[in-house]
Design an enzyme around this catalytic site. Sequence first.
Site, PDB file in Angstrom:
ATOM      1  N   ALA A   9     -15.703 -19.689 -54.345  1.00 35.94           N
ATOM      2  CA  ALA A   9     -15.967 -21.307 -54.121  1.00 35.94           C
ATOM      3  C   ALA A   9     -14.861 -21.774 -53.339  1.00 35.94           C
ATOM      4  CB  ALA A   9     -15.947 -21.890 -55.612  1.00 35.94           C
ATOM      5  N   ILE A  12     -12.845 -20.085 -47.403  1.00 32.99           N
ATOM      6  CA  ILE A  12     -13.373 -18.888 -46.642  1.00 32.99           C
ATOM      7  C   ILE A  12     -14.506 -18.320 -47.438  1.00 32.99           C
ATOM      8  CG2 ILE A  12     -12.991 -16.643 -45.509  1.00 32.99           C
ATOM      9  CD1 ILE A  12      -9.838 -17.674 -45.215  1.00 32.99           C
ATOM     10  N   ASP A 134      -2.206 -12.725 -42.018  1.00 35.86           N
ATOM     11  CA  ASP A 134      -1.152 -12.208 -40.980  1.00 35.86           C
ATOM     12  C   ASP A 134       0.035 -12.473 -41.509  1.00 35.86           C
ATOM     13  OD1 ASP A 134      -1.301 -14.934 -40.417  1.00 35.86           O
ATOM     14  OD2 ASP A 134      -1.705 -14.633 -38.420  1.00 35.86           O
ATOM     15  N   GLU A 135       0.188 -13.394 -42.425  1.00 37.99           N
ATOM     16  CA  GLU A 135       1.563 -13.916 -42.856  1.00 37.99           C
ATOM     17  C   GLU A 135       2.315 -12.941 -43.561  1.00 37.99           C
ATOM     18  OE1 GLU A 135       2.006 -17.688 -44.819  1.00 37.99           O
ATOM     19  OE2 GLU A 135      -0.005 -18.526 -43.925  1.00 37.99           O
ATOM     20  N   TYR A 158       4.056 -17.094 -51.067  1.00 34.98           N
ATOM     21  CA  TYR A 158       2.665 -16.850 -50.994  1.00 34.98           C
ATOM     22  C   TYR A 158       2.501 -15.487 -50.252  1.00 34.98           C
ATOM     23  CZ  TYR A 158      -1.563 -16.546 -48.336  1.00 34.98           C
ATOM     24  OH  TYR A 158      -2.964 -16.454 -47.892  1.00 34.98           O
ATOM     25  N   LYS A 162       0.923 -11.854 -51.588  1.00 25.14           N
ATOM     26  CA  LYS A 162      -0.440 -11.109 -50.691  1.00 25.14           C
ATOM     27  C   LYS A 162       0.242  -9.860 -50.115  1.00 25.14           C
ATOM     28  CE  LYS A 162      -3.935 -12.618 -49.644  1.00 25.14           C
ATOM     29  NZ  LYS A 162      -5.260 -12.404 -50.488  1.00 25.14           N
TER      30      LYS A 162
HETATM   31  N1  LIG Z   1      -7.250 -19.905 -45.256  1.00 32.81           N
HETATM   32  C1  LIG Z   1      -6.704 -19.280 -44.470  1.00 32.81           C
HETATM   33  O1  LIG Z   1      -6.257 -19.802 -43.407  1.00 32.81           O
HETATM   34  C2  LIG Z   1      -6.292 -17.805 -44.923  1.00 32.81           C
HETATM   35  C3  LIG Z   1      -5.720 -17.262 -43.750  1.00 32.81           C
HETATM   36  C4  LIG Z   1      -5.563 -15.787 -44.081  1.00 32.81           C
HETATM   37  C5  LIG Z   1      -5.839 -15.271 -45.189  1.00 32.81           C
HETATM   38  N2  LIG Z   1      -6.500 -16.116 -46.155  1.00 32.81           N
HETATM   39  C6  LIG Z   1      -6.774 -15.326 -47.582  1.00 32.81           C
HETATM   40  O2  LIG Z   1      -8.209 -15.799 -47.730  1.00 32.81           O
HETATM   41  C7  LIG Z   1      -8.651 -15.768 -48.781  1.00 32.81           C
HETATM   42  C8  LIG Z   1      -9.300 -16.936 -49.362  1.00 32.81           C
HETATM   43  O3  LIG Z   1      -8.500 -18.092 -48.716  1.00 32.81           O
HETATM   44  P1  LIG Z   1      -9.015 -19.565 -48.636  1.00 32.81           P
HETATM   45  O4  LIG Z   1      -8.421 -20.480 -47.623  1.00 32.81           O
HETATM   46  O5  LIG Z   1     -10.666 -19.539 -48.891  1.00 32.81           O
HETATM   47  O6  LIG Z   1      -8.506 -20.045 -50.153  1.00 32.81           O
HETATM   48  P2  LIG Z   1      -8.798 -21.206 -51.020  1.00 32.81           P
HETATM   49  O7  LIG Z   1      -7.612 -21.575 -51.845  1.00 32.81           O
HETATM   50  O8  LIG Z   1      -9.663 -22.214 -50.417  1.00 32.81           O
HETATM   51  O9  LIG Z   1      -9.651 -20.397 -52.223  1.00 32.81           O
HETATM   52  C9  LIG Z   1      -9.567 -19.630 -53.012  1.00 32.81           C
HETATM   53  C10 LIG Z   1     -10.682 -19.614 -54.208  1.00 32.81           C
HETATM   54  O10 LIG Z   1      -9.983 -18.486 -55.339  1.00 32.81           O
HETATM   55  C11 LIG Z   1     -10.276 -18.922 -56.610  1.00 32.81           C
HETATM   56  N3  LIG Z   1      -9.264 -18.452 -57.363  1.00 32.81           N
HETATM   57  C12 LIG Z   1      -8.049 -18.713 -57.661  1.00 32.81           C
HETATM   58  N4  LIG Z   1      -7.336 -18.028 -58.236  1.00 32.81           N
HETATM   59  C13 LIG Z   1      -8.392 -17.196 -58.987  1.00 32.81           C
HETATM   60  C14 LIG Z   1      -8.553 -16.339 -59.981  1.00 32.81           C
HETATM   61  N5  LIG Z   1      -7.466 -15.896 -60.909  1.00 32.81           N
HETATM   62  N6  LIG Z   1      -9.803 -15.730 -60.631  1.00 32.81           N
HETATM   63  C15 LIG Z   1     -10.745 -16.262 -59.745  1.00 32.81           C
HETATM   64  N7  LIG Z   1     -10.850 -16.872 -58.795  1.00 32.81           N
HETATM   65  C16 LIG Z   1      -9.648 -17.672 -58.288  1.00 32.81           C
HETATM   66  C17 LIG Z   1     -10.188 -20.346 -56.400  1.00 32.81           C
HETATM   67  O11 LIG Z   1     -10.921 -21.027 -57.510  1.00 32.81           O
HETATM   68  C18 LIG Z   1     -10.498 -20.664 -54.846  1.00 32.81           C
HETATM   69  O12 LIG Z   1     -12.085 -21.134 -55.120  1.00 32.81           O
HETATM   70  C19 LIG Z   1      -7.078 -15.653 -49.824  1.00 32.81           C
HETATM   71  O13 LIG Z   1      -6.975 -14.375 -50.240  1.00 32.81           O
HETATM   72  C20 LIG Z   1      -6.399 -15.793 -48.565  1.00 32.81           C
HETATM   73  O14 LIG Z   1      -4.874 -15.572 -49.118  1.00 32.81           O
HETATM   74  C21 LIG Z   1      -6.737 -17.363 -45.958  1.00 32.81           C
END
Ligand SMILES: NC(=O)c1ccc[n+]([C@@H]2O[C@H](COP(=O)([O-])OP(=O)(O)OC[C@H]3O[C@@H](n4cnc5c(N)ncnc54)[C@H](O)[C@@H]3O)[C@@H](O)[C@H]2O)c1
Length: 355
Positions: A9, A12, A134-135, A158, A162
């Site tokens: 939800a 990504i 990549d962080e 953060y 990760k």
């Molecule tokens: N957004 C970016 O630019 C980016 C870049 C690199 C990596 N990522 C990684 O990609 C993944 C998704 O990122 P995003 O930007 O979509 O994040 P986001 O914050 O938009 O979404 C995170 C989702 O995880 C759910 N969540 C959080 N804690 C939870 C738990 N304990 N149990 C179940 N669900 C839980 C939240 O409800 C939310 O829907 C993450 O692992 C993030 O570290 C994101």
Amino acid sequence: MRIIVTGGAGFIGSAVCRHLVSNTNHAVLNVDKLTYAGTLTSLVAIENAPNYRFVRADICDSTTIERVFETFAPQAVIHLAAESHVDRSITGSRDFVDTNVIGTYQLLEVTRGYLSKLPIDQREAFRFLAVSTDEVYGSLGAQGLFTEETPYDPSSPYSASKAASDHLAMAWQRTYDLPIILSNCSNNYGPHQFPEKLIPLMILNALEGRSLPVYGDGSNVRDWLYVDDHARALVLVLEQGQVGRKYNIGGRNERSNIDVVKRICLLMDQLRPEQAPHARLITYVTDRPGHDYRYAIDAGRIENELGWRAEETFESGIDKTVRWYLDNSAWWQPLRNKVYGGERLGTVRPPEVTS
Ligand SMILES: NC(=O)c1ccc[n+]([C@@H]2O[C@H](COP(=O)([O-])OP(=O)(O)OC[C@H]3O[C@@H](n4cnc5c(N)ncnc54)[C@H](O)[C@@H]3O)[C@@H](O)[C@H]2O)c1
């Protein structure tokens, strides 16, 4: 395949669910806790599809997650659930350790237990894709790119959480033979991104005539990846990636933060000319503590081995993104009104001591 997508939800995760449900034959179970960042309205396009289901659950709650595994009988996991905003991790790191470290640990252990009961052929076909950032590699200077061999050197709570998650996943592969694949991607942008992140925050503040806060002098560089390009990459890595291997995913679209904001201002000048010039709203504010200078991904492995390429240039992707936010206030307005109104995040607070 029957695929569990954790965090489906989120920004990504919802793009991954939409892509899997609309463009492939896979069946998806979206497992999400629905924190402030989880938004089911990102999934309305697929909510009634026969190959899509949603269950609200916390990945830290291993009893519930075990039940979810038993009932759905997944053949793969794409693990995206995380606390994802660096600024929030500076103000309060506890949720980051809970979900990103303990949550990943619980999910790995549930997967290990589940796999131990499967026949060998099903165990061997199973895949667990851990999605990371990549962080974890830390900060680059003006030159160079992150490769899959770059040592980890995280700067923020953060990225440290990760990095811990990645280390656990890879250790579970080596020690317990779990079929882990790891991906590390650069900054994503596109529709449905929670309005605390740089690009949607700037679009919405510009639309409302509010200041556009740029950290430091705006020279920090990120490599921007359009979210649908990333979703395609993740499904490809899941289907064709090698177990125990890492894949860096990046858009080859490096831009400084100030250039990103100026580009948004230019697009807003074209689309909302009555408020032009939007660049007058740019304000330089105190930098984020521990702010990494530059991230840039060498995506050679996924390009050469799996034939993936980012399709969006930064110019085409940002144009689509700005238009999407202007056309979809029904998606972001409730979040902006009730969940996060655009105030500064990331101030340092006294230590969180818990007994
Ligand atoms: N957004 C970016 O630019 C980016 C870049 C690199 C990596 N990522 C990684 O990609 C993944 C998704 O990122 P995003 O930007 O979509 O994040 P986001 O914050 O938009 O979404 C995170 C989702 O995880 C759910 N969540 C959080 N804690 C939870 C738990 N304990 N149990 C179940 N669900 C839980 C939240 O409800 C939310 O829907 C993450 O692992 C993030 O570290 C994101």
